[in-house]
Design an enzyme around this catalytic site. Sequence first.
Site, PDB file in Angstrom:
ATOM      1  N   ARG A   1       1.622   4.061  -7.301  1.00 58.23           N
ATOM      2  CA  ARG A   1       0.813   3.380  -6.140  1.00 58.23           C
ATOM      3  C   ARG A   1      -0.790   3.648  -6.498  1.00 58.23           C
ATOM      4  O   ARG A   1      -1.607   3.005  -5.811  1.00 58.23           O
ATOM      5  CB  ARG A   1       1.098   3.967  -4.883  1.00 58.23           C
ATOM      6  CG  ARG A   1       2.302   3.126  -4.246  1.00 58.23           C
ATOM      7  CD  ARG A   1       2.680   3.380  -2.900  1.00 58.23           C
ATOM      8  NE  ARG A   1       2.773   4.959  -2.431  1.00 58.23           N
ATOM      9  CZ  ARG A   1       3.833   5.265  -2.350  1.00 58.23           C
ATOM     10  NH1 ARG A   1       5.033   4.646  -2.367  1.00 58.23           N
ATOM     11  NH2 ARG A   1       4.082   6.575  -1.900  1.00 58.23           N
TER      12      ARG A   1
ATOM     13  N   VAL B   1       0.809  -1.055  -0.010  1.00 60.34           N
ATOM     14  CA  VAL B   1       0.063   0.067  -0.025  1.00 60.34           C
ATOM     15  C   VAL B   1       0.958   1.268   0.119  1.00 60.34           C
ATOM     16  O   VAL B   1       2.083   1.168   0.240  1.00 60.34           O
ATOM     17  CB  VAL B   1      -0.899  -0.043   1.289  1.00 60.34           C
ATOM     18  CG1 VAL B   1      -1.868  -1.062   1.127  1.00 60.34           C
ATOM     19  CG2 VAL B   1      -0.273  -0.025   2.447  1.00 60.34           C
ATOM     20  N   SER B   2       0.412   2.321  -0.353  1.00 57.61           N
ATOM     21  CA  SER B   2       0.966   3.436  -0.315  1.00 57.61           C
ATOM     22  C   SER B   2       1.088   4.260   1.218  1.00 57.61           C
ATOM     23  O   SER B   2       2.003   4.735   1.476  1.00 57.61           O
ATOM     24  CB  SER B   2       0.139   4.468  -1.353  1.00 57.61           C
ATOM     25  OG  SER B   2      -1.040   4.745  -0.974  1.00 57.61           O
ATOM     26  N   THR B   3      -0.068   4.338   1.536  1.00 52.57           N
ATOM     27  CA  THR B   3      -0.031   4.760   2.927  1.00 52.57           C
ATOM     28  C   THR B   3      -1.035   3.884   3.697  1.00 52.57           C
ATOM     29  O   THR B   3      -1.460   2.570   3.517  1.00 52.57           O
ATOM     30  CB  THR B   3      -1.186   6.074   2.881  1.00 52.57           C
ATOM     31  OG1 THR B   3      -2.323   5.878   2.606  1.00 52.57           O
ATOM     32  CG2 THR B   3      -0.310   6.995   2.015  1.00 52.57           C
TER      33      THR B   3
END
Length: 560
Positions: A426, A13-15
């Site tokens: 992402r 995941v990106s965040t």
Amino acid sequence: MKAAHKCYLYTRVSTSMQVDGYSLDAQKDKLRKFAEFQEMQLMGEYSDEGKSGKNVEGRPEFLKMLRDIESGKDGVSFVLVFKLSRFGRNAADVLTSLQRMQDYGVNLICVEDGIDSSKDSGKLMISVLSAVAEIERENILVQTMEGRRQKAREGRWNGGFAPYGYRLENGELLIAEDEAEVIRIIYDKYIHTTMGVSSIAAWLNEHGYQKKKRQNNTLDSFTAAFVRSVLDNPVYCGKLAYGRRHNEKIPGTRNQYHIVKQDEYMLYDGAHEAIVSEEDWQLAHQQRQITGVRQEKTHSLEHEHILSGILKCPVCGGGMYGNVNRKKKKDGSLYRDYFYYACKHRLHIDGKRCDYHRQWGEDIVNDAVADVIRRLVRTPQFEAAIRERIGSQIDTEELERELEFHRKKLRQLSGTKDRLGQQIDRLDFDDPHYDRKYQDLQERQNTIYDEIVVAEADIADVQARLNNIRQQKISEDNVYQFLLYFNKLYDKFTDAEKKEFIKSFIEKVEIYLEKLPNGRFLKRIDFRFPVFFNGQSVDGLSWDAESTVETVVLLQREAL
């Protein structure tokens, strides 16, 4: 009873909250429930948080999982991922990684996409989806760049900082009059005088102009690099350039790019107001193409205006330049040249032109300055002081710190650019707002690219100043060496050699409006670096009646 298949879970995941609304924990929870429903035995979980899916090199957990598969550590048969985009976005990397897994009997299941590479249709579906995803990513980039091109066609500013001389208001370029004056001066002096970019920068600094600090610079002073950038930018004649810089792939790499300046680019009529005329910009542009090429002389081939630009007008302070008055001799057969220094009658700040019309014969002024130097080098202790000065060290610590500041800024900008690239990679293709988010991130990245170009120019500028200082030190030593033998060598020099020496030694020569009753007309001489007189280091000599400097008074008595 049939043994349960063993599996790994992989998430990326990106965040902490993925763009499609599934948090990291939510994705893991769904994968665990799928494994439980399929009666699979979970042997390990791998997660790359905030890592790009562009390639596998930047994902340590993904690489660790592949190594564990190849070592046969847990004997797994499947890797579970939430969606194919979590496994990777680069088609070649997706297929290569999948092949590495299948070489060890491990297949991929994309739970949300319903893809199982152990089935006949699974690998084909993965190949098609990963290729389509990469093609879509490239198409969006092309569309974004085409959008920038279209904005240029329409004359609209394409983003980034407003160029010096303009301010940005609601996306439109408006003239900033407090800066535009400098732009006009630069073009006027470059086109209508013999001044080059370095001389123009020096003139602006000497005449009290200060460069207004912007978001992309920290220097108050004007530099040659700044003047060049102004002269080369068609925005000042009302045009917008597209394609002056191009982001090109670095040969031998897969995903590394750098900015390359282009010799040819498109020009469009801008919607903004021009600061200079298109004719003036073209004149400056043509002159920039032939910088350094002088018009060939046809008369007095050996003559040079030795003090041109160094001798200052007593009224406006501008440089006086050499001129020639060519007259026929009395018999009408040959020409005779009379050389003199005169003011160019430039505009004052109040808009009026300088009205000093006195013409000074070059030989008279040149000889007077040379005579001062002759008497200076004959003063006591001059030779000993000069020899001590030669080879001394120079202090560049402040510039070194400034250089490191700009280098640090460039590293930060490069890191920001890379992080934005990772955020772009992402983004989830299935997100209904994908296009808008992609364009927003791309605009931010383009702005960073603009700042990187400025930072690189700042580094080049400081580096050039460092090199100039070091070169000046070498030049100082050469001048000092020559001063030791001035009386023996100067009269044997050609005019060109005399001009080169004077230019490297003397910064400016000031004169009175007229000759004084005693015949003196020199008022002050400033040197480019210290000279020695009567045991003291001085940067200049003054014959002003108000001067109380003992060394100057002594020289006045002895020399003139």
